[in-house]
Design a protein around this motif. Structure first.
Motif, PDB file in Angstrom:
ATOM      1  N   ALA A 110     -18.312   5.932   0.826  1.00 40.17           N
ATOM      2  CA  ALA A 110     -18.449   4.481   0.710  1.00 40.17           C
ATOM      3  C   ALA A 110     -17.191   3.847   0.116  1.00 40.17           C
ATOM      4  CB  ALA A 110     -19.661   4.126  -0.145  1.00 40.17           C
ATOM      5  N   ALA A 111     -16.617   4.506  -0.909  1.00 45.96           N
ATOM      6  CA  ALA A 111     -15.407   3.978  -1.547  1.00 45.96           C
ATOM      7  C   ALA A 111     -14.249   3.949  -0.564  1.00 45.96           C
ATOM      8  CB  ALA A 111     -15.048   4.813  -2.773  1.00 45.96           C
ATOM      9  N   ASN A 112     -14.115   5.004   0.235  1.00 37.62           N
ATOM     10  CA  ASN A 112     -13.011   5.053   1.192  1.00 37.62           C
ATOM     11  C   ASN A 112     -13.240   4.134   2.390  1.00 37.62           C
ATOM     12  OD1 ASN A 112     -10.764   7.143   0.531  1.00 37.62           O
ATOM     13  ND2 ASN A 112     -12.655   8.126  -0.140  1.00 37.62           N
ATOM     14  N   THR A 154      -5.493   6.359   3.142  1.00 45.42           N
ATOM     15  CA  THR A 154      -6.455   5.621   3.963  1.00 45.42           C
ATOM     16  C   THR A 154      -6.063   4.153   4.057  1.00 45.42           C
ATOM     17  OG1 THR A 154      -8.229   7.107   3.250  1.00 45.42           O
ATOM     18  CG2 THR A 154      -8.889   5.001   4.213  1.00 45.42           C
ATOM     19  N   ASN A 155      -5.625   3.590   2.942  1.00 42.63           N
ATOM     20  CA  ASN A 155      -5.202   2.185   2.908  1.00 42.63           C
ATOM     21  C   ASN A 155      -3.996   1.952   3.809  1.00 42.63           C
ATOM     22  OD1 ASN A 155      -5.426  -0.449   2.096  1.00 42.63           O
ATOM     23  ND2 ASN A 155      -4.646  -0.124   0.030  1.00 42.63           N
ATOM     24  N   VAL A 168       0.824  -1.209   0.000  1.00 41.87           N
ATOM     25  CA  VAL A 168       0.000   0.000   0.000  1.00 41.87           C
ATOM     26  C   VAL A 168       0.855   1.256   0.000  1.00 41.87           C
ATOM     27  CG1 VAL A 168      -1.968  -1.165   1.063  1.00 41.87           C
ATOM     28  CG2 VAL A 168      -0.287  -0.030   2.529  1.00 41.87           C
ATOM     29  N   THR A 169       2.052   1.170   0.613  1.00 37.03           N
ATOM     30  CA  THR A 169       2.970   2.306   0.556  1.00 37.03           C
ATOM     31  C   THR A 169       3.469   2.499  -0.874  1.00 37.03           C
ATOM     32  OG1 THR A 169       3.690   1.909   2.829  1.00 37.03           O
ATOM     33  CG2 THR A 169       5.099   3.307   1.475  1.00 37.03           C
ATOM     34  N   GLY A 170       3.745   1.393  -1.552  1.00 33.09           N
ATOM     35  CA  GLY A 170       4.153   1.464  -2.948  1.00 33.09           C
ATOM     36  C   GLY A 170       3.058   2.077  -3.808  1.00 33.09           C
ATOM     37  N   ILE A 171       1.812   1.685  -3.546  1.00 35.45           N
ATOM     38  CA  ILE A 171       0.671   2.273  -4.270  1.00 35.45           C
ATOM     39  C   ILE A 171       0.612   3.775  -4.007  1.00 35.45           C
ATOM     40  CG2 ILE A 171      -1.849   2.374  -4.363  1.00 35.45           C
ATOM     41  CD1 ILE A 171      -1.849  -0.661  -3.778  1.00 35.45           C
TER      42      ILE A 171
END
Length: 479
Positions: A376-378, A314-315, A154-157
């Protein structure tokens, strides 16, 4: 205790030392996330520059996933034969080649080829990182250390999306000719060279897996690694590992996964099920297409990239929550709560997009619909990041016995990448029909995931890797 103490007494190790080794292996996860997400900011530019339709554009995005599936499929056998560290170095080389090739691509098919090359590296990293981290971690910390893989992903994203946004901000648009006469979107791909080189260099500084060393007959080296990084009763652990790798072929074959139920061992099917369901709830649609999606409902390109960066933050935050909880709460409860939360959020998105009016072929979110969709997406990302994101990788690294771990993880990871390919390739076509349909399908699989966890997933929290057996349930703990 000194690193040479391999007596029958328990050996304690500084956890910081283990964290450093696990974090180095998890850099493969960083490149995994970076490589798969960096195309997010380039999707529209690629479509415009190479005049692609929805199907070809979807293939350009998801072509890397073909390489991911192939890389994952073979990584386990290569790791069992030549070692975990060599697979990491090979993956780093593939990342570098892909970065250069994509950055200098002259057509969509050329770009797709180099995306596949990068996918080979991603697939290999997705197998080797969780397996290696599980094999060098003390049991009490294995969940948290295994979650570093997802944290790295997720850090890479996040870094990829932040890089995309920064490049667009500096250049003005992804299609603008920028540095050295290259369009801005090309620099999005070229930026991957730096972390890929760092990964390859650092991989050469960490020890080989003790489980691999024992399987190759290098007992003394394995004891040294166990003493320095795993701790506990090193002699007993060594003996247990020797017993669990008995019958393991010198040249690893997929035949060791054969079972009486549908051709594979039950535990392998559970791993495949977890992998497929992780993808079939549509998580990567959020990261591959989110900027394009938000532009379609009225946001500017810069605002869409900013929203995507916020989603990736958020991820990261929710992955930290998972790291704090996974060894306390356990794997199964986190998966169950996560599946339920994803189901509710996806259902809301499906209803909102199904009800949205269509203007010029695109859905328009009016009034409160836009903010509710964003929330909702988050929230969906929150539930995924705190559960299915990290927990599935932790389970895949620890749920298989020593005899089949690397090969079984290869099969499960390959299934995950194949599922990712299906979702990513079909999304543009489904979105053309209606976003309500796309999110409705993902909602259905989130519902299936709830019952899959209840019925088939077994808790592995606090168990040693040597207690994992091919039947699917860990053997009872002793004492």
């Amino acid at each position: 205790m000194s690193s040479s103490d391999t007596s029958g007494s328990d050996v304690s190790v500084p956890i910081a030392r283990v964290v450093l080794v696990a974090a180095t292996a998890a850099l493969g996860g960083f490149l995994f996330g970076f490589d798969t997400a960096v195309i997010n900011g380039a999707v529209s530019a690629i479509g415009e520059q190479f005049a692609t339709g929805p199907v070809l554009q979807g293939f350009a995005v998801s072509s890397a996933l073909i390489g991911c599936a192939i890389g994952a499929w073979f990584a386990g056998r290569i790791a069992d034969r030549f070692g975990r560290i060599r697979v990491m170095v090979i993956a780093a080389i593939l990342f570098i080649a892909s970065s250069i090739g994509c950055g200098l691509a002259f057509g969509v098919w050329d770009l797709s080829f180099w995306r596949m090359v990068g996918g080979l590296g991603v697939g290999a990293a997705s197998v080797i990182a969780p397996a290696y981290i599980a094999e060098v971690s003390p049991p009490a910390y294995r969940g948290r250390l295994g979650s570093l893989q997802q944290m790295a992903i997720v850090t890479g994203i996040f870094v990829a999306l932040l890089t995309d946004a920064a490049i667009v901000g500096a250049a003005g648009a992804s299609t603008t000719v920028w540095l050295l006469g290259l369009e801005a979107w090309r620099w999005m791909f070229l930026s991957e060279i730096i972390p890929a080189v760092i990964y390859g260099v650092l991989a050469l500084t960490i020890p080989e897996s003790p489980r691999y060393l024992i399987a190759r007959g290098q007992i003394a080296r394995a004891k040294e690694v166990l003493t320095r990084y795993v701790g506990g009763n090193v002699e007993k652990t060594t003996t247990d590992i020797i017993k669990t790798v008995e019958g393991k072929p010198d040249r690893p074959r997929f035949s060791i996964l054969r079972g009486s139920k549908f051709g594979l061992l039950p535990i392998v099917w559970v791993g495949i099920g977890l992998s497929v369901l992780q993808q079939f709830t549509g998580i990567n649609v959020i990261f591959y297409y989110s900027s394009t999606l938000w532009q379609a409902v009225g946001f500017t390109e810069q605002d869409s990239l900013t929203i995507t960066v916020i989603t990736s933050v958020t991820n990261i935050v929710t992955t930290i929550v998972a790291i704090m909880l996974i060894d306390r709460v356990g794997r199964k409860p986190l998966l169950l709560v996560g599946a339920m939360g994803q189901f509710v959020c996806l259902a809301v998105l499906a209803i909102i997009f199904a009800a949205a009016p269509i203007v010029d072929g695109e859905p328009v979110l009016q009034g409160a619909a836009g903010p509710i969709a964003l929330i909702a997406a988050n929230l969906y990302v929150v539930f995924f990041g705190a559960s299915w994101g990290p927990v599935v990788w932790v389970l895949l690294g620890e749920m298989f016995s020593n005899r089949i771990r690397a090969v079984a993880l290869s099969v499960a990871a390959a299934a995950q990448w194949a599922a990712n390919f299906v979702i990513s390739t079909t999304f543009p076509s489904l979105a053309a029909v209606g976003l309500g349909l796309a999110y409705g399908i993902y909602t259905f699989f989130a519902f299936v995931a709830i019952f899959f966890v209840i019925r088939f997933v077994r808790e592995t929290n606090g168990r040693t890797l040597e207690s994992m057996v091919d039947s699917g349930a860990p053997t009872p703990a002793k004492g």
